[in-house]
Write an enzyme that holds these catalytic residues in place. Sequence first.
Site, PDB file in Angstrom:
ATOM      1  N   SER A  51       0.804  -1.218   0.000  1.00  0.00           N
ATOM      2  CA  SER A  51       0.000   0.000   0.000  1.00  0.00           C
ATOM      3  C   SER A  51       0.841   1.275   0.000  1.00  0.00           C
ATOM      4  O   SER A  51       1.609   1.509  -0.903  1.00  0.00           O
ATOM      5  CB  SER A  51      -0.955  -0.055   1.189  1.00  0.00           C
ATOM      6  OG  SER A  51      -1.838   1.033   1.140  1.00  0.00           O
ATOM      7  N   HIS A  52       0.727   2.037   1.065  1.00  0.00           N
ATOM      8  CA  HIS A  52       1.369   3.356   1.139  1.00  0.00           C
ATOM      9  C   HIS A  52       2.774   3.286   1.736  1.00  0.00           C
ATOM     10  O   HIS A  52       3.406   4.314   1.931  1.00  0.00           O
ATOM     11  CB  HIS A  52       0.491   4.257   2.000  1.00  0.00           C
ATOM     12  CG  HIS A  52       0.106   3.582   3.280  1.00  0.00           C
ATOM     13  ND1 HIS A  52      -0.858   2.600   3.326  1.00  0.00           N
ATOM     14  CD2 HIS A  52       0.591   3.688   4.526  1.00  0.00           C
ATOM     15  CE1 HIS A  52      -0.956   2.146   4.555  1.00  0.00           C
ATOM     16  NE2 HIS A  52      -0.092   2.790   5.312  1.00  0.00           N
ATOM     17  N   ASP A  81      -2.137   6.615  -3.350  1.00  0.00           N
ATOM     18  CA  ASP A  81      -1.003   5.936  -2.719  1.00  0.00           C
ATOM     19  C   ASP A  81      -0.399   4.852  -3.611  1.00  0.00           C
ATOM     20  O   ASP A  81      -0.764   4.720  -4.788  1.00  0.00           O
ATOM     21  CB  ASP A  81      -1.428   5.350  -1.367  1.00  0.00           C
ATOM     22  CG  ASP A  81      -2.352   4.156  -1.527  1.00  0.00           C
ATOM     23  OD1 ASP A  81      -3.106   4.113  -2.511  1.00  0.00           O
ATOM     24  OD2 ASP A  81      -2.318   3.247  -0.667  1.00  0.00           O
ATOM     25  N   ASP A 111      -0.732   1.632  -4.055  1.00  0.00           N
ATOM     26  CA  ASP A 111      -1.583   0.675  -4.781  1.00  0.00           C
ATOM     27  C   ASP A 111      -2.906   1.288  -5.244  1.00  0.00           C
ATOM     28  O   ASP A 111      -3.776   0.573  -5.735  1.00  0.00           O
ATOM     29  CB  ASP A 111      -1.844  -0.564  -3.919  1.00  0.00           C
ATOM     30  CG  ASP A 111      -2.573  -0.239  -2.635  1.00  0.00           C
ATOM     31  OD1 ASP A 111      -2.400   0.886  -2.119  1.00  0.00           O
ATOM     32  OD2 ASP A 111      -3.336  -1.090  -2.140  1.00  0.00           O
ATOM     33  N   ASP A 145      -5.488   2.775  -3.673  1.00  0.00           N
ATOM     34  CA  ASP A 145      -6.779   2.744  -2.982  1.00  0.00           C
ATOM     35  C   ASP A 145      -7.007   3.958  -2.068  1.00  0.00           C
ATOM     36  O   ASP A 145      -8.123   4.202  -1.646  1.00  0.00           O
ATOM     37  CB  ASP A 145      -6.980   1.421  -2.211  1.00  0.00           C
ATOM     38  CG  ASP A 145      -5.896   1.141  -1.209  1.00  0.00           C
ATOM     39  OD1 ASP A 145      -4.935   1.925  -1.117  1.00  0.00           O
ATOM     40  OD2 ASP A 145      -5.995   0.114  -0.498  1.00  0.00           O
ATOM     41  N   ARG A 146      -5.939   4.715  -1.780  1.00  0.00           N
ATOM     42  CA  ARG A 146      -6.124   5.905  -0.940  1.00  0.00           C
ATOM     43  C   ARG A 146      -6.203   7.172  -1.784  1.00  0.00           C
ATOM     44  O   ARG A 146      -5.731   7.186  -2.924  1.00  0.00           O
ATOM     45  CB  ARG A 146      -4.939   6.077   0.005  1.00  0.00           C
ATOM     46  CG  ARG A 146      -4.853   5.015   1.038  1.00  0.00           C
ATOM     47  CD  ARG A 146      -3.754   5.318   2.027  1.00  0.00           C
ATOM     48  NE  ARG A 146      -3.816   4.329   3.092  1.00  0.00           N
ATOM     49  CZ  ARG A 146      -3.305   4.471   4.291  1.00  0.00           C
ATOM     50  NH1 ARG A 146      -2.675   5.577   4.597  1.00  0.00           N
ATOM     51  NH2 ARG A 146      -3.418   3.525   5.186  1.00  0.00           N
ATOM     52  N   LYS A 159     -11.301   0.183  -0.947  1.00  0.00           N
ATOM     53  CA  LYS A 159     -11.389   1.626  -1.090  1.00  0.00           C
ATOM     54  C   LYS A 159     -10.776   1.996  -2.431  1.00  0.00           C
ATOM     55  O   LYS A 159     -10.024   1.206  -3.009  1.00  0.00           O
ATOM     56  CB  LYS A 159     -10.721   2.325   0.070  1.00  0.00           C
ATOM     57  CG  LYS A 159      -9.289   1.934   0.332  1.00  0.00           C
ATOM     58  CD  LYS A 159      -8.852   2.575   1.637  1.00  0.00           C
ATOM     59  CE  LYS A 159      -7.421   2.204   1.964  1.00  0.00           C
ATOM     60  NZ  LYS A 159      -7.355   1.239   3.070  1.00  0.00           N
TER      61      LYS A 159
HETATM   62  C1  G1P Z   1      -4.034   1.665   8.210  1.00  0.00           C
HETATM   63  C2  G1P Z   1      -5.218   2.588   8.376  1.00  0.00           C
HETATM   64  C3  G1P Z   1      -6.494   1.844   8.086  1.00  0.00           C
HETATM   65  C4  G1P Z   1      -6.429   1.225   6.691  1.00  0.00           C
HETATM   66  C5  G1P Z   1      -5.182   0.366   6.569  1.00  0.00           C
HETATM   67  C6  G1P Z   1      -4.991  -0.155   5.155  1.00  0.00           C
HETATM   68  O1  G1P Z   1      -4.131   0.595   9.131  1.00  0.00           O
HETATM   69  O2  G1P Z   1      -5.257   3.164   9.650  1.00  0.00           O
HETATM   70  O3  G1P Z   1      -7.578   2.731   8.191  1.00  0.00           O
HETATM   71  O4  G1P Z   1      -7.566   0.447   6.442  1.00  0.00           O
HETATM   72  O5  G1P Z   1      -4.025   1.144   6.906  1.00  0.00           O
HETATM   73  O6  G1P Z   1      -4.842   0.867   4.224  1.00  0.00           O
HETATM   74  P1  G1P Z   1      -3.356   0.577  10.533  1.00  0.00           P
HETATM   75  O7  G1P Z   1      -1.895   0.753  10.224  1.00  0.00           O
HETATM   76  O8  G1P Z   1      -3.870   1.751  11.305  1.00  0.00           O
HETATM   77  O9  G1P Z   1      -3.706  -0.734  11.160  1.00  0.00           O
HETATM   78 ZN    ZN Z   2      -3.206   1.476  -0.315  1.00  0.00          ZN
END
Ligand code: G1P
Ligand code: ZN
Length: 544
Positions: free
Chosen positions: A113-114, A278, A280, A282-283, A377
């Site tokens: 992801s990010h 981000d 991938d 989704d953000r 998302k």
């Molecule tokens: C974080 C975000 C959460 C999101 C997840 C995946 O998770 O807070 O809302 O769904 O990334 O993108 P966390 O690191 O807080 O468990």
């Molecule tokens: Zn992501």
Amino acid sequence: MEIKTIATAAFEGQKPGTSGLRKKVEVFQQPHYLANFVQSVFDALSDKEGKTLVVGGDGRFFNREAAQIIIKMAAANGFGKVILGKSGLMSTPAVSCVIRKYNAFGGIVLSASHNPGGPGHDFGIKYNVSNGGPAPEKVTDAIYENTTKITEYKILDVADAQIDEIGFSKVGDMELQVIDPVKDYAELMQKLFDFDLIKALFKKGKFTMRFDAMNAITGPYAKYILEDLLGAAKGTVVNGEPKPDFGGLHPDPNLVYAKELVDYMFGDEGADFGAASDGDGDRNMILGKKFYVNPSDSIAVLSNEFWNAPGYNRGLAGVARSMPTSSALDRVAADHGITCYEVPTGWKFFGNLMDANKVTLCGEESFGTGSSHVREKDGLWAVLFWLNIIATRCASVEDIVKTHWNKFGRNYYSRHDYEAVDSKIAADVMKDLESKFDSLKGQKLGSYEVKLADNFSYKDSVDGSVSKNQGLRIIFSDSSRIIFRTSGTGTEGATIRIYVEKYEPNPTKQNADPQDALKELIDIAEELSELKKRSHRDGPTVIT
Ligand code: G1P
Ligand code: ZN
């Protein structure tokens, strides 16, 4: 074509977190590490024989190697077909879209992801089920259980598959279909939003936009949809080439990591509309000219303005937010006479509600916004929704949000992250804080009075499953809240997130800096937890 059975031994710590298994690249590169996890996923699935598996990733370092291993293992484990995004690439929402469109059995997303990518940084893998969404806890629990007992895995002994040309080929008896990763997703977006109207907005020539793809997967999607289909000026999409290390960027679209975009949008030459996504895809982060939209406000605005978009103008079944997300959304739901569901953090909790048709739109404070069009998302989706609203309203982002606050009040909101805290210190801070909860109720803390202090637990209204330990909540009598949570996605030590929220109904008091408006609550959070002191920090690593 030989199916090889390879002897292996369990690795510790292959427990999927908030969103799949995430580790440093070097961990994934160890012989058998990825294969063990993939076999554990496959062993947790019954009836997969002859079925279709979708595979795609955000292009980060190790994506190609991982895709090849998965293709060969899928063939050896009896899948009938793998649908792969060209070169192994596909955004997370696009994987969800493709699983649903082709009625696939499930899918594998290769992404952290990010989190930053490249050697020394992160890689990740996640399994999605046939509704297109992340596997529910009962599946991830079974996968984890398998990882602890694994002794062998199956893989086809063949040369690497051809993954860079669109078309069909065979891997053993299994079919491999390489697809254009953008096409199906772009078609879905055209069904949901008024492309002609948005096109007209760009055509007038006055409306300007910048989309920062942060050298990650959304670049090709954004260029095709925004520039080619909607006629936004060439160059609207910046950092649009996906790179294995995201060009050294931390591909998290927030005020800290998308600084280049934020500086541009807050400068005098900034565009009318700015957005970023981000690693991938989704953000999303939404910005107006010199204006930042908090993600908790973004989902509230979209839910109030749903009638603008053709895909939603027949009404919303309901809405949902993660527990730490601000209650701005609840106010919209109450006004529209629909239910607002509160679920634990993580997109997987929205899936059942959407499948049961209880929820159409949902969001998380962590720059996640989406709807039942897929089961992830969806960053670009949120951007298109905003464009659709701007085009219908003929108003600026700032006007749209301020009109919203004027009607519903403003939920001042901020999240303070303390990243990479020593795991033991973090666990003790959380434990000690929770131990104070019994005596907190009714206590005055500064100008606030504690109404409730608990450890959030959730019962899924569809399947009755219960998820405990989902965050420590302190709710005050005026509906202000402080929430403490340990992150389930970090790969170094522990990350503690503090979420702070305060409601302000008076329009003349809605223009403060959130850090000022929330100062007293932020101080109370430190007083109660002593997180700063005990983790030897001057302050949070990231504030959003
Ligand atoms: C974080 C975000 C959460 C999101 C997840 C995946 O998770 O807070 O809302 O769904 O990334 O993108 P966390 O690191 O807080 O468990
Ligand atoms: Zn992501």
